[in-house]
Scaffold this active site. Sequence first.
Site, PDB file in Angstrom:
ATOM      1  N   ASN A   1       0.860  -1.188   0.000  1.00 14.77           N
ATOM      2  CA  ASN A   1       0.000   0.000   0.000  1.00 14.77           C
ATOM      3  C   ASN A   1       0.893   1.235   0.000  1.00 14.77           C
ATOM      4  O   ASN A   1       1.467   1.586   1.025  1.00 14.77           O
ATOM      5  CB  ASN A   1      -0.899  -0.022   1.252  1.00 14.77           C
ATOM      6  CG  ASN A   1      -1.735   1.241   1.369  1.00 14.77           C
ATOM      7  OD1 ASN A   1      -1.904   1.971   0.387  1.00 14.77           O
ATOM      8  ND2 ASN A   1      -2.272   1.495   2.557  1.00 14.77           N
TER       9      ASN A   1
ATOM     10  N   LYS B   1      -0.011   4.284  -0.410  1.00 15.95           N
ATOM     11  CA  LYS B   1      -0.708   5.475   0.116  1.00 15.95           C
ATOM     12  C   LYS B   1      -0.514   6.641  -0.870  1.00 15.95           C
ATOM     13  O   LYS B   1      -0.432   6.414  -2.068  1.00 15.95           O
ATOM     14  CB  LYS B   1      -0.209   5.805   1.516  1.00 15.95           C
ATOM     15  CG  LYS B   1      -0.162   4.570   2.409  1.00 15.95           C
ATOM     16  CD  LYS B   1       0.080   4.867   3.835  1.00 15.95           C
ATOM     17  CE  LYS B   1       0.222   3.551   4.583  1.00 15.95           C
ATOM     18  NZ  LYS B   1       0.144   3.702   6.015  1.00 15.95           N
TER      19      LYS B   1
ATOM     20  N   HIS C   1      -9.507   1.238   4.910  1.00 16.43           N
ATOM     21  CA  HIS C   1      -8.205   1.434   5.563  1.00 16.43           C
ATOM     22  C   HIS C   1      -8.390   2.391   6.745  1.00 16.43           C
ATOM     23  O   HIS C   1      -9.176   3.339   6.675  1.00 16.43           O
ATOM     24  CB  HIS C   1      -7.192   2.002   4.568  1.00 16.43           C
ATOM     25  CG  HIS C   1      -5.795   1.977   5.102  1.00 16.43           C
ATOM     26  ND1 HIS C   1      -5.316   2.938   5.960  1.00 16.43           N
ATOM     27  CD2 HIS C   1      -4.797   1.074   4.940  1.00 16.43           C
ATOM     28  CE1 HIS C   1      -4.073   2.640   6.281  1.00 16.43           C
ATOM     29  NE2 HIS C   1      -3.727   1.506   5.683  1.00 16.43           N
TER      30      HIS C   1
ATOM     31  N   GLU D   1      -6.690   4.771   7.820  1.00 18.92           N
ATOM     32  CA  GLU D   1      -6.448   6.198   7.546  1.00 18.92           C
ATOM     33  C   GLU D   1      -7.698   6.845   6.956  1.00 18.92           C
ATOM     34  O   GLU D   1      -7.968   8.016   7.214  1.00 18.92           O
ATOM     35  CB  GLU D   1      -5.228   6.358   6.620  1.00 18.92           C
ATOM     36  CG  GLU D   1      -3.936   6.158   7.410  1.00 18.92           C
ATOM     37  CD  GLU D   1      -2.761   5.654   6.599  1.00 18.92           C
ATOM     38  OE1 GLU D   1      -2.807   5.659   5.362  1.00 18.92           O
ATOM     39  OE2 GLU D   1      -1.775   5.222   7.236  1.00 18.92           O
TER      40      GLU D   1
ATOM     41  N   GLU E   1      -5.329  -4.880  10.819  1.00 21.14           N
ATOM     42  CA  GLU E   1      -4.324  -3.824  10.954  1.00 21.14           C
ATOM     43  C   GLU E   1      -4.595  -3.035  12.236  1.00 21.14           C
ATOM     44  O   GLU E   1      -5.396  -2.077  12.216  1.00 21.14           O
ATOM     45  CB  GLU E   1      -4.415  -2.871   9.761  1.00 21.14           C
ATOM     46  CG  GLU E   1      -4.112  -3.531   8.441  1.00 21.14           C
ATOM     47  CD  GLU E   1      -3.498  -2.537   7.473  1.00 21.14           C
ATOM     48  OE1 GLU E   1      -2.351  -2.749   7.073  1.00 21.14           O
ATOM     49  OE2 GLU E   1      -4.144  -1.536   7.147  1.00 21.14           O
TER      50      GLU E   1
ATOM     51  N   GLY F   1       2.364   2.467  10.668  1.00 21.05           N
ATOM     52  CA  GLY F   1       3.292   3.581  10.491  1.00 21.05           C
ATOM     53  C   GLY F   1       3.992   4.012  11.771  1.00 21.05           C
ATOM     54  O   GLY F   1       4.591   5.086  11.822  1.00 21.05           O
TER      55      GLY F   1
ATOM     56  N   SER G   1       3.468  -1.914  10.372  1.00 19.50           N
ATOM     57  CA  SER G   1       4.935  -1.860  10.519  1.00 19.50           C
ATOM     58  C   SER G   1       5.624  -3.178  10.179  1.00 19.50           C
ATOM     59  O   SER G   1       6.597  -3.557  10.826  1.00 19.50           O
ATOM     60  CB  SER G   1       5.302  -1.394  11.936  1.00 19.50           C
ATOM     61  OG  SER G   1       4.812  -0.080  12.154  1.00 19.50           O
TER      62      SER G   1
ATOM     63  N   GLY H   1       2.854  -0.964   4.318  1.00 18.80           N
ATOM     64  CA  GLY H   1       2.875   0.440   3.927  1.00 18.80           C
ATOM     65  C   GLY H   1       4.303   0.900   3.671  1.00 18.80           C
ATOM     66  O   GLY H   1       4.873   0.674   2.605  1.00 18.80           O
TER      67      GLY H   1
HETATM   68  C1  PEP Z   1      -0.784   0.238   6.031  1.00 20.62           C
HETATM   69  O1  PEP Z   1      -0.852   1.395   5.676  1.00 20.62           O
HETATM   70  O2  PEP Z   1      -1.670  -0.541   5.705  1.00 20.62           O
HETATM   71  C2  PEP Z   1       0.358  -0.169   6.841  1.00 20.62           C
HETATM   72  C3  PEP Z   1       0.324  -1.334   7.398  1.00 20.62           C
HETATM   73  O3  PEP Z   1       1.392   0.739   6.961  1.00 20.62           O
HETATM   74  P1  PEP Z   1       2.837   0.464   7.644  1.00 20.62           P
HETATM   75  O4  PEP Z   1       3.345  -0.846   7.087  1.00 20.62           O
HETATM   76  O5  PEP Z   1       3.667   1.630   7.245  1.00 20.62           O
HETATM   77  O6  PEP Z   1       2.605   0.362   9.117  1.00 20.62           O
END
Ligand code: PEP
Length: 252
Positions: free
Chosen positions: A10, A12, A96, A98, A168, A174, A214, A235
Amino acid sequence: MSRKKLIAANWKMQKTIVGAKTFAERLKTSVKKDEPYDMVVFPPFFALPVTAEILGGSPVAVGAQDLFWENDGAYTGEVSAGMVIEAGGTYVIVGHSERRHMIGETNEVVGKKLRAAIGGGLTPVLCVGEKIADREAGRAETFVEEQLEAALAGFLGGDVERIVVAYEPVWAIGTGRTATPQDAVAMHRFIRGAIANRFGVDAADRLRVLYGGSVKPQNAGSLLRETEIDGALVGGASLKAEEFAAIATART
Ligand code: PEP
């Protein structure tokens, strides 16, 4: 039953068309046709067609990060399932965190988008996950169950088999803080159990439940070696083709 793992990138709101081209070309050369896992990349809308064109014929699929629930009409700024497909996408991320927390998408909106994705022929990746306050208060499972129930209202077992769920935890996205494999496995079991109760054991057995939050090459192996964890939604660590490819192979 054994489910093929799915490793998803992803991006973003990151990467221009030029950056997407470079990534796709690099990834294409490092992925073999018969890899024992599936891969999908979610570029920003503008970069989707070029990413799909370059990765066409490779085992890497491409998807959109969001969609609207209507097919067409006066919905300024929105993109439909049909438009995603025309641009070369076969997957779409729905719900998601966000979008839920920054843009205010409700469970109801997420449900409408999920139905539009399936109706339009896309494979949705439905994101669910609790905030840290819910986990600390012992409400993580209840929270995730409510998100699942609201999103899947009116669904039949056959529909559920066409979706992917991504667990998630919001506190892990993040932040550099990853759920332990034990915590992730416990939630994945809970999600599969909730699906089995509503839609039957067969549908639950076939459902892929990804972990996101992460994930990076250094921690991916310990997560992906778990049979309950059917892949990763990545991400930050998916922005470099080599790092993303290293996550896919991390469990071996
Ligand atoms: C995501 O945005 O779905 C995500 C898991 O981000 P990150 O890997 O940066 O935590």
